[in-house]
Structure formats: C-alpha cells, structure tokens
Write a protein that holds these residues in place. Structure first.
Motif, short mmCIF file in Angstrom:
data_model
loop_
_atom_site.label_atom_id
_atom_site.label_comp_id
_atom_site.label_asym_id
_atom_site.label_seq_id
_atom_site.Cartn_x
_atom_site.Cartn_y
_atom_site.Cartn_z
N ILE A 54 -12.36 -1.81 -6.65
CA ILE A 54 -12.37 -1.69 -5.28
C ILE A 54 -11.11 -0.90 -4.94
O ILE A 54 -9.85 -1.57 -4.96
CB ILE A 54 -12.55 -2.85 -4.52
N GLN A 55 -10.78 0.26 -4.67
CA GLN A 55 -9.90 1.02 -4.01
C GLN A 55 -10.14 1.71 -2.78
O GLN A 55 -11.03 2.71 -2.86
CB GLN A 55 -9.62 2.20 -5.24
N PRO A 56 -9.71 1.22 -1.84
CA PRO A 56 -10.03 1.82 -0.42
C PRO A 56 -9.56 3.20 -0.30
O PRO A 56 -8.49 3.61 -1.21
CB PRO A 56 -9.17 1.03 0.53
N ASP A 57 -10.00 4.16 0.57
CA ASP A 57 -9.56 5.28 0.78
C ASP A 57 -8.18 5.61 1.21
O ASP A 57 -7.51 6.60 1.17
CB ASP A 57 -10.55 6.14 1.70
N LEU A 58 -7.78 4.71 2.09
CA LEU A 58 -6.24 4.71 2.74
C LEU A 58 -5.34 3.79 1.95
O LEU A 58 -5.85 2.84 0.97
CB LEU A 58 -6.43 4.11 4.04
N GLY A 59 -4.38 3.97 2.15
CA GLY A 59 -3.07 3.27 1.63
C GLY A 59 -2.82 1.94 2.20
O GLY A 59 -3.38 1.99 3.30
N LEU A 60 -2.00 1.15 1.81
CA LEU A 60 -1.74 -0.33 2.42
C LEU A 60 -0.93 0.09 3.75
O LEU A 60 -1.40 -0.73 4.59
CB LEU A 60 -0.60 -0.95 1.33
#
Length: 663
Positions: free
Chosen positions: A270-276
C-alpha cells in the motif's frame, strides 16, 4: 399428534417467513450503507484498539516512574551524595518489583555489578530484564550521578572525571526534561553495562550490550526548582504484541514526533498517492474522522503521553468490495435461512411436544392404578418444572396410598389389641363372678380359695384401670391438653424430677436387676409443665425397662445448650428396625405382632399399646420441643427429648443432685 404440530408449526413458520421477507427487502436496498458503516467501524476499532493499548501501557509505566520519583530519597540524594547507597537500594527494589529476575551465573557469562548495601545481589545472571532495564539520576549539569543497569551499579564510573560514558548534557531528552517536561522517546539502541563472571579473581571485565529501549525522562522538582533528571529505559516489546496485523490491503504504522517509523504491520504494497507531510496535514484537519482519498482510506490517532502517531491506511476497493458482494448474496442467504428455519421450527416443536406426550402416557398409567411412576426431566424450563411437579405428585400419591394402607393396618391392630386387653381382665371378672355364685351354692369352699379369686379379680380390675389410664393419657397428650394457659406455670426443674422418677421406677427395675443411672449434671429449668416432664420420663423409662435385657443398665443424662436442654435416655435393648423409626410415634403402632403384648408397664418382651412414643412426641410438640430417636437392632435405643430453656438460659440447681441408681 399431527394436529398439535400443525397448530404450532403453521403460525410460527408464517410469521418467520414474513419477517425474513421484510428483512430481505431492507437488506437488499440498504445493505450497502449498513455494511459500509460496519466496515468503517471495524477500521476505527482496529486503530483505536492499538492506540488505546499503547497509550495505556505507556501511562501505566509513567505512573510507576512517578511513584518512584516521589520517594524522598531522591531529594536527599540531590543535595547529599552520600545517600547514593540508599538510592541504589530503592532503584534496585523498583526494578525487582517490575519484573527484573536474577539467577545463578555461569563462568564467563554476563552478570550485573554489585549494589552498595546489597552487594550480595551482585554477580547474578540476568534471567529477565523486567519492564525497566536501566535507571539513571542525572545532575542539572548533565552528569550521571547514579545508575543501575539490570540490577547492578559500577561505582568506579563515578570516580572518573569527564567520562563520556556519564555525559548526558547534549541529549535532546535531557534538555527537555531539565526544562520541566516528561519525555518519551521512540525505541532506539541503548547501552547497558554488565561484566563477565570470574569466580576466582572476582575481577570480571566490563561488557557493553545494546538493547532497543524506550527512554522516559522526568524532572526531579523541589518546589519550582529542577534538581535533576531521572532517566528510565523501558522495554519496547509490548509494541509488537499490541500492533496487530490488519490483514491484506491494510497497513498500520506507528510514527514518532518527526514522522519516523517506529513500527509497521500489514501490507507493505500500500503506497498512498501523497507523501507523509501531505497526509499529516489532511489528518490534522480531519481530526478523528476517516479520510477517503483516492484509492485509500486513511485514519490516525495521536498518543498524548509520547506524541507518537498511529496511522492506518487501507485499500478502499477491497474494504468496500466485500460490501457489494455481501449485498448480492443476501437473497441466497435468506432462501437458505427460510429452509433451515422451517426444519428448525419443525424439530423444535417436536422436541417441545415430546415431554407433553410422555406426561400424557404417564398420566394414563396412573389412571390405570400404576402409582409412583416418574418420567425423565430433559430441560430446566417450564416443561421441566411441570415434569418435576408431575413426579412429585406421583410420588406423593404413592406415599399417601401407602400411608392409608398403613393406617388401615394400624386400625386392625388396634381392634385386636383392645379386644384382647379388655377380654383378658373381663375373663377374670366373669370367672370370679361364677365362683362367687358357686360359693353361695357350695359352702364347702374354703376362705383361702375365695381370697385367691378375690386377688385375681383385683389384678384384672387394675389391668382395666391401667388400660383406661393409658388411653386417656394418650388422648390428652395428642389433644395438647397438658399445656397450661398460664405461661408462668410451664416451668420445670429437670434435676429434682429426674431424681424422683428414678426413685419411683427403681423397684420395678430391680425386679429384673436393671440399673437406672443418672448423670451428675442433670439440672436445667425448661419451659414445660412439671407434670408433663414426669409423663415424658415415665413413658421413656418404662419403654427402656420393658425392652432392656435383665441385668443391663439404663442411662439418663441432660445436655444443656444455649437455648434448649435435651433429656437423653439410653437403653441396651433389642432396638428398633430402621424401617419403623419414623412410624413408631404413630398412635397404636407396634413393631411386634399385636398377639404378643402386655398391658403391664414393665413386662419383659412383648409389645404394648403402641402409645408411649406417641405420648412423648405429642407432649414435646405442645411445648415447642422435639424428639429424636437413634436405634440399631441388637444394640439398644437412645431417645433425645429436647425442650426449650426458660428464658433461653440454663439455671443453677438449688442443691446438688446426687448420682442415683440401683443394681
């Protein structure tokens, strides 16, 4: 059978089918919203559970440290270094109380350093680190003034000056704690110092080990002044135990204040489209709500004590995809449920009706004269209660029938006894009458013969009188006529009465070499009429004399309790069969056959009228007492006649009652 099942089955099944149809309609149209909310609740529940458990564990450990820090010994030590040994002992006990476990060392293995006043606890192997492996007290200047690593302290560290090993001035957590804050750092490698075990030279070398530990730093305040910092490390193992695997298509992360990952669990894909940073901004604006962003659902919780963040991300399509699939399967589930419910209702009704049919069959058997039958109980419900009631009724009916049969038997015995008892003396009276009549005709009869006949007539009259007296006494006792209306008159001292009755009955006992023995402490004042007590003793002792073998002893004693006194009469006769223990108090009940009896009060062997124990039991009931019978065939019988004490207290005798008896 079929008609009864139909009456139950059709209405219940119809109602269930209507309810299922309505549920299917609602479920089909609204399942998406309902199950979506359920999925979101599960999402929230997972992150809330992890956050709550981490927060609870950290809070618990912080409270433990606060309790330690409140010990006055730290304030003393902050101003007087010679208190170091006392601090060492306090810290050591704190570690031991929180799981530190020491064991026997092995040559060359790692052991702890000695500890001041507890030097005997040094040189021990570490079996369990406990919750707090190391504790340091740091001066405001940033130097370690006292430390305990796994239950040991190398005091030589404090003899060196300028040692980097003891310098904490440049640590961020120290500066924050010195400013008055409680600091919780993420797990990081932390040095602990032990030594090797050498039992010969006692000079093991120091060994440095590193463990992933959480640092908790707290200021030591004296008023408004910070006198030092207490740094305690704690195990981070609880994090891996608490952080559950959220499963595929979900990721759970624990981040520190700088968004550095402390621990993660779940699907790394799972890799979100936005950064942290962008995710953090979204989460801070949303508060505790779930964010639906692109292909993912996001949610976070901030831990108050540590400032850490628990972040959970899930694949949106996967989470809601099961909702759509479930909605399409609702109709299939409803159809299967309807079929299973119909079968369940049928078998349930059959199971409910089966006990009723068993009750019906048993009732028919009782109606046909088969008394005392019982049926098995299958459940603790209303039908089970009905089964219990039926079984009790059946048993009670059988007992009542048996009792009526016994009453009929006793009545027959009564007729035989009365006819025999009245006929015997009457024969004597008639015989004497005939002799007197003959005497008047035949003057050759001597006066001696006349006197013998006259004595026989007197004996017969005495028997009739005794019979009438026994019947009258039994009738009065059963009717409760011995009880007085004046409660003050119902008072009797047992000692004098027992003494008098023994003296009265001794001659009858001596004729058969029977000894009457009374105990030394036979005194007590009971709430009972004196005449009633005399009757109780006379009946009990006459029975004992009648059934005791020649040359035996009869013991009379009194047992005084707090509120009652018990007269104990114990003989060594033939005893009463256990079968008749509960029936011997019935009027006219006699264990032996009615043909073998005697109206005489002390005649050996045969039975009597069957009224003695009836009189005793009736009198005791009238005066709120009780009767207990203990008997064994061949060894004798013991009667326990219990009466209430006057005003609930035993009374002292006016004079000593001597041991009386004969033999």
């Amino acid at each position: 059978m079929k008609k009864l099942q139909t009456k139950f089955l059709v209405p219940i099944l119809s109602i269930q089918l209507i309810a299922l149809a309505a549920l299917g309609f609602v479920g089909y149209h609204f399942s998406s919203d309902i199950l979506s909310e359920q999925a979101e609740r599960d999402f929230r529940r997972t992150i809330d559970l992890v956050a709550t458990q981490i927060e609870s564990t950290l809070d618990s450990r912080i409270r433990e440290i606060e309790t330690l820090l409140r010990d006055p010994i730290f304030i003393k030590f902050s101003v007087a270094p010679h208190y170091k040994s006392d601090v060492d002992v306090t810290v050591f006990n704190f570690q031991k109380g929180n799981g530190l476990l020491l064991g026997e060392p092995e040559v060359g293995g790692l052991v702890n350093f000695p500890i001041g006043l507890l030097a005997n606890e040094g040189g021990r192997a570490i079996v369990d680190d406990g919750d707090f492996p190391s504790i340091e007290f740091i001066s405001p200047e940033g130097d370690v003034r006292q430390h305990i690593y796994l239950g040991g302290s190398n005091d030589r560290d404090f003899e060196a000056t300028g040692s980097e090993k003891l310098a904490r001035k440049d640590e961020d957590w120290f500066q924050a704690a010195l400013a008055g804050k409680t600091v919780v750092t993420p797990p990081r490698p932390t040095s602990l110092f032990l030594r090797t075990y050498d039992p010969i030279s006692f000079q093991g070398r120091e060994e440095q080990i590193e463990k992933e530990l959480i640092t908790i730093a707290m200021p030591l305040r004296v008023g408004e002044t910070v006198r030092g910092v207490l740094r305690i490390t704690t195990s981070a193992d609880f994090l891996s135990d608490i952080v559950v695997d959220p499963g595929t298509h979900a990721l759970l992360e624990i981040l520190d204040r700088n968004d550095q990952i402390i621990l993660r669990s779940g699907d790394d894909a799972i890799q979100p489209d936005l950064g942290l940073p962008q995710i953090r901004q979204l989460l801070e604006r949303s508060g505790d709500d779930i964010i639906d962003h692109g292909r993912h659902l996001l949610m976070h919780r901030v831990l108050a004590a540590s400032g850490w963040r628990v972040l959970m991300m899930g694949n949106r399509d996967h989470i809601y995809g099961s909702v759509y699939e479930l909605r399409n399967n609702i109709l299939i589930v409803i159809a299967l449920s309807m079929g299973l419910m119909a079968l369940g209702i049928f078998f349930t009704i059959h199971k409910l009706i089966a006990p009723i049919l068993a009750l019906t069959r048993a009732s028919n058997r009782i109606a046909q004269g088969e008394l005392g039958i019982t049926i098995d109980k299958h459940a603790d419900d209303e039908i089970g209660s009905l089964t219990d009631s039926f079984n009790q009724m059946s048993v009670a009916t059988k007992e009542a029938h048996d009792r009526l049969s016994r009453i009929a038997f006793v009545r027959r015995q009564l007729l035989r006894i009365i006819s025999h008892e009245l006929r015997t003396p009457m024969n004597g009276v008639v015989g004497f009458y005939d002799l007197m009549q003959a005497e008047a005709i035949d003057e050759t009869k001597t006066s001696e013969e006349f006197r013998e006949c006259f004595d026989a007539l007197g004996t017969s009259i005495e028997k009739v009188k005794n019979l009438v007296e026994r019947l009258t006494r039994a009738s009065s006792a059963i009717a409760g006529e011995l009880r007085s209306d004046d409660e003050d008159a119902d008072c009797a001292d047992l000692g004098p009465i027992i003494h008098d009755m023994v003296q009265v009955l001794t001659p009858a006992a001596e004729r058969r070499a029977i000894t009457l023995r009374a105990g030394e402490r036979i005194w007590a004042t009971v709430r009972c009429k004196q005449e009633a007590v005399r009757i109780l003793l006379e009946e009990a002792l006459s029975n004992a004399i009648k059934y005791s073998p020649d040359g035996k002893a009869i013991d009379i004693d009194v047992d005084v309790q707090e509120a009652s006194a018990t007269i104990i009469v114990r003989d060594q006769g033939e005893g009463i069969p256990q079968t008749y223990i509960t029936e011997v108090v019935e009027p006219f009940f006699e264990v032996k056959d009615a043909s073998f009896h005697s109206t005489g009060r002390y005649t050996t062997g045969g039975g009597g009228l069957g009224l003695g124990l009836t009189v005793i039991a009736s009198i005791l009931r009238s005066f709120e007492g009780s009767l207990q019978i203990e008997s064994e065939e061949g060894t004798g019988t013991t009667l326990f006649l219990t009466l209430p004490l006057m005003d609930g207290h035993q009374s002292e005798p006016t004079s000593v009652i001597p041991l009386v008896g004969s033999g």
